[in-house]
Design a protein around this motif. Structure first.
Motif, short mmCIF file in Angstrom:
data_model
loop_
_atom_site.label_atom_id
_atom_site.label_comp_id
_atom_site.label_asym_id
_atom_site.label_seq_id
_atom_site.Cartn_x
_atom_site.Cartn_y
_atom_site.Cartn_z
N ASP A 93 42.87 20.74 -15.94
CA ASP A 93 42.50 21.21 -14.61
C ASP A 93 41.32 20.39 -14.12
OD1 ASP A 93 41.92 22.54 -12.30
OD2 ASP A 93 41.56 24.49 -13.22
N LYS A 94 41.53 19.59 -13.09
CA LYS A 94 40.50 18.70 -12.59
C LYS A 94 39.35 19.43 -11.90
CE LYS A 94 43.65 14.77 -11.93
NZ LYS A 94 44.23 13.81 -10.95
N ARG A 95 39.57 20.70 -11.54
CA ARG A 95 38.55 21.41 -10.78
C ARG A 95 37.29 21.67 -11.59
NH1 ARG A 95 41.85 26.59 -9.06
NH2 ARG A 95 42.31 26.39 -11.28
N GLY A 96 37.44 21.88 -12.88
CA GLY A 96 36.27 22.15 -13.70
C GLY A 96 35.72 23.54 -13.50
N PRO A 97 34.58 23.85 -14.11
CA PRO A 97 34.03 25.21 -14.08
C PRO A 97 33.42 25.57 -12.73
CG PRO A 97 32.54 23.74 -15.25
CD PRO A 97 33.78 22.93 -14.95
N MET A 98 33.21 26.88 -12.53
CA MET A 98 32.61 27.39 -11.30
C MET A 98 31.10 27.24 -11.29
SD MET A 98 34.65 30.99 -10.82
CE MET A 98 33.52 31.44 -9.48
N TYR A 99 30.49 27.12 -12.47
CA TYR A 99 29.03 27.16 -12.56
C TYR A 99 28.56 26.18 -13.63
CZ TYR A 99 29.94 29.94 -16.75
OH TYR A 99 30.39 30.36 -17.98
N ASN A 100 27.26 25.99 -13.68
CA ASN A 100 26.66 25.17 -14.74
C ASN A 100 25.31 25.76 -15.11
OD1 ASN A 100 24.76 24.20 -12.78
ND2 ASN A 100 26.26 22.68 -12.11
N ALA A 101 24.61 25.07 -16.00
CA ALA A 101 23.34 25.59 -16.49
C ALA A 101 22.28 25.64 -15.41
CB ALA A 101 22.86 24.75 -17.66
N THR A 103 23.01 26.36 -11.98
CA THR A 103 23.32 27.43 -11.03
C THR A 103 23.30 28.81 -11.68
OG1 THR A 103 25.70 27.17 -11.44
CG2 THR A 103 24.74 25.88 -9.64
N CYS A 104 23.40 28.87 -13.02
CA CYS A 104 23.36 30.15 -13.72
C CYS A 104 22.15 30.19 -14.64
CB CYS A 104 24.64 30.37 -14.53
SG CYS A 104 24.66 31.98 -15.35
N THR A 105 21.31 31.15 -14.45
CA THR A 105 20.06 31.24 -15.21
C THR A 105 20.13 32.25 -16.35
OG1 THR A 105 19.20 32.91 -13.66
CG2 THR A 105 18.71 30.59 -13.17
N THR A 106 21.29 32.88 -16.55
CA THR A 106 21.39 33.91 -17.58
C THR A 106 22.14 33.44 -18.82
OG1 THR A 106 23.37 34.79 -16.46
CG2 THR A 106 21.25 35.82 -15.93
N ILE A 107 22.43 32.13 -18.93
CA ILE A 107 23.14 31.61 -20.10
C ILE A 107 22.23 31.72 -21.32
CG2 ILE A 107 24.24 29.61 -21.15
CD1 ILE A 107 24.95 28.61 -18.41
N LYS A 108 22.74 32.31 -22.39
CA LYS A 108 21.97 32.37 -23.63
C LYS A 108 21.80 30.96 -24.18
CE LYS A 108 22.10 34.42 -28.26
NZ LYS A 108 20.72 34.94 -28.22
N GLU A 109 20.63 30.69 -24.69
CA GLU A 109 20.31 29.32 -25.09
C GLU A 109 21.31 28.76 -26.09
OE1 GLU A 109 16.58 26.76 -26.98
OE2 GLU A 109 16.32 28.88 -26.47
N GLY A 110 21.77 29.57 -27.03
CA GLY A 110 22.69 29.08 -28.05
C GLY A 110 24.05 28.69 -27.53
N GLN A 111 24.42 29.14 -26.31
CA GLN A 111 25.73 28.77 -25.73
C GLN A 111 25.60 27.74 -24.60
OE1 GLN A 111 25.78 32.80 -26.25
NE2 GLN A 111 26.01 31.76 -28.21
N ALA A 117 27.38 35.23 -10.23
CA ALA A 117 26.16 34.67 -9.62
C ALA A 117 26.47 33.57 -8.61
CB ALA A 117 25.23 34.14 -10.70
N THR A 118 27.69 33.01 -8.64
CA THR A 118 28.05 32.01 -7.64
C THR A 118 28.15 32.63 -6.25
OG1 THR A 118 30.43 32.34 -8.04
CG2 THR A 118 29.30 30.64 -9.35
N LEU A 119 28.26 33.96 -6.21
CA LEU A 119 28.29 34.67 -4.93
C LEU A 119 26.97 35.39 -4.67
CD1 LEU A 119 29.90 35.83 -2.45
CD2 LEU A 119 30.44 37.78 -3.93
N SER A 120 26.50 36.11 -5.70
CA SER A 120 25.32 36.96 -5.52
C SER A 120 24.55 37.00 -6.82
CB SER A 120 25.76 38.37 -5.11
OG SER A 120 24.66 39.25 -5.01
#
Length: 462
Positions: free
Chosen positions: A108-116, A118-126, A189-192
């Motif tokens: 799928d060329k579109r790729g993910p909706m978010y990244n590190a 745009t999203c501030t709640t990603i756990k460091e280990g992931q 979070a991409t919306l709100s």
């Protein structure tokens, strides 16, 4: 000179003139014959007549030149607005159930909706990309079910929040429950952006976020066994002590505040444990030196899930409150090559192809136990599902997770693990999932489950 005929290159003989004369005579009589039929149809079926006539009157290609413009108002809906939802419900109910569990991963060329960023709640280990993972191909795949009518649309955060507006969604279980929750937060979070409104417990294992735009609460409850238990530790017992007939009150005491629960557990049952029911020891799993019967862990997983589902059903009936929806995310396989604690790694960078990896052994048995217990809980409702108390489905992700050995953090659970060269021994995470990554698909399927619930449908989503 007369006007130039558009048929100047055609030559007419006497037969042509005779045919032309007959045609001129027949056309009026044909019209006179058809007129009464048209009037009768217009009288008895005016809407059908007008719609079918418009099909012939509207050109397939607009003849209007670029210097002209025309505005056509939208016609009134054929279905009154208050009947639209009922029509949509009927359409979905008539469709065959979807099996999301079987399919394949396609590029799928579109790729993910978010990244590190745009999203501030990603756990460091992931946070694999931010930790220096050099390849990115693992981000460009999507799950394609075998059934053509069950394609999974790209996640729509607005639809998700609208469907659970004014509700509380709780993720209960182990770190994979948290992993799925954090994926969902990033997608929403991409919306709100969410507001963290509660933290509690060791390492903030109990947290709650709120989306004020839709008054939605989303929580995570740390409960790796679902039931009451004492985790083994260096200062305590060397085995987990699990009470399979007692639900963990850390999450059960909040049941009256929940509208939907996602249960996700299993991996902690692979650790050494002693199992209790009441005051009696049922047996143990991997407990050499103890005078207990070795019973493995499959029956323990079954009893724990049954206890949890019964607790949810029982609390709702006693409280006589609104209904509750339960989603059981099935077992997510690990991909260690070798032992996890003996330098086991997961270095593949592409999904397994069809037939390259089979669902079998422990992974298949764990999934089977979970599916059977959900089906049993629904049968015991005696037809009262969706009538105000309880409804459950399995979010069957075991096979699609099995096919993604490339989606784990591996050594990138730590920032830039090879910055100082390749060490002899390095820790790998081949259980949890990179964010963004394959686990985002769990929530895309979850959205489809909630859509069907909103339309009042039942049935297991696989």
């Amino acid at each position: 000179m007369g006007a130039t005929s558009p048929f100047k290159n055609h030559h007419y003989n006497n037969h042509n003139h005779q045919s032309h004369f007959v045609t001129k005579k027949l056309i009026p009589w044909t019209l006179y014959a058809l007129l009464p039929i048209a009037l009768l149809r217009l009288y008895f079926n005016p809407l059908d007549f007008l719609l079918s006539s418009s099909d012939h009157l509207l050109p397939t290609t607009s003849p209007i030149s670029s210097s002209s413009s025309i505005s056509i108002s939208n016609p009134p809906p054929l279905i009154p607005p208050h009947q639209h939802q009922e029509s949509e419900k009927a359409r979905h109910e008539s469709a065959p159930p979807c099996d999301y569990a079987t399919g394949k991963w396609v590029q799928d060329k579109r790729g993910p909706m978010y990244n590190a960023t745009t999203c501030t709640t990603i756990k460091e280990g992931q946070n694999c990309f931010a930790h220096g993972r050099p390849d990115s191909e693992y981000l460009y795949w999507r799950w394609e079910p075998n059934q053509s009518h069950c394609q999974i649309p790209r996640f729509d955060p607005n639809t998700f929040l609208q469907l659970i507006s004014n509700k509380h969604l709780a993720f209960v279980g182990d770190s994979l429950a948290r992993n799925q929750l954090e994926s969902l937060l990033c997608m929403l979070a991409t919306l709100s952006p969410p507001n963290l409104v509660y933290t509690g417990g060791e390492d903030n294992k109990f947290r709650r976020w709120n989306f004020p735009s839709h008054n939605v609460s989303i929580s995570v409850y740390w409960s790796p066994f679902l039931v009451q238990g004492v985790e083994r530790s260096s200062s305590g017992p060397s085995h987990n002590h699990l009470f399979l007939d007692r639900v963990n009150q850390k999450w059960a005491e909040d049941l009256d505040k929940m509208d939907m629960i996602v249960l996700s557990f299993g991996h902690w049952y692979l650790n050494p444990a002693v199992f209790f029911e009441g005051d009696s020891v049922l047996g143990c799993h991997y407990c050499p030196g103890l005078n207990h019967t070795e019973i493995g862990f499959f029956d323990a997983v079954r009893k724990a899930l049954r206890t949890s589902l019964n607790a949810i059903r029982g609390r709702r009936r006693v409280a006589n409150t609104k209904g509750i929806s339960v989603v059981v995310t099935t077992f997510s396989p690990a991909h260690f090559v070798g032992e996890w604690d003996k330098n086991g790694a997961c270095s593949k960078t592409k999904p397994f192809g069809e037939g390259e990896k089979m669902l079998e052994g422990m992974d298949a048995e764990m999934r089977k136990v979970e599916v059977e217990e959900v089906e049993m809980a629904n049968k015991e409702e005696n037809g009262e599902r969706y009538l105000g108390y309880f409804g459950a489905v399995t979010l069957d992700v075991t096979k699609l997770a099995l096919m993604r050995p490339d989606g784990h953090p591996g050594p990138y659970m730590h920032p830039f693990p090879f910055a100082n060269g390749v060490s002899e021994r390095i820790q790998n995470d081949c259980v949890h999932w990179c964010l963004p990554g394959p686990i985002d698909t769990w929530n895309e399927i979850l959205l489809q489950v909630i859509k069907k619930w909103d339309l009042g449908q039942s049935g297991r989503e696989e």
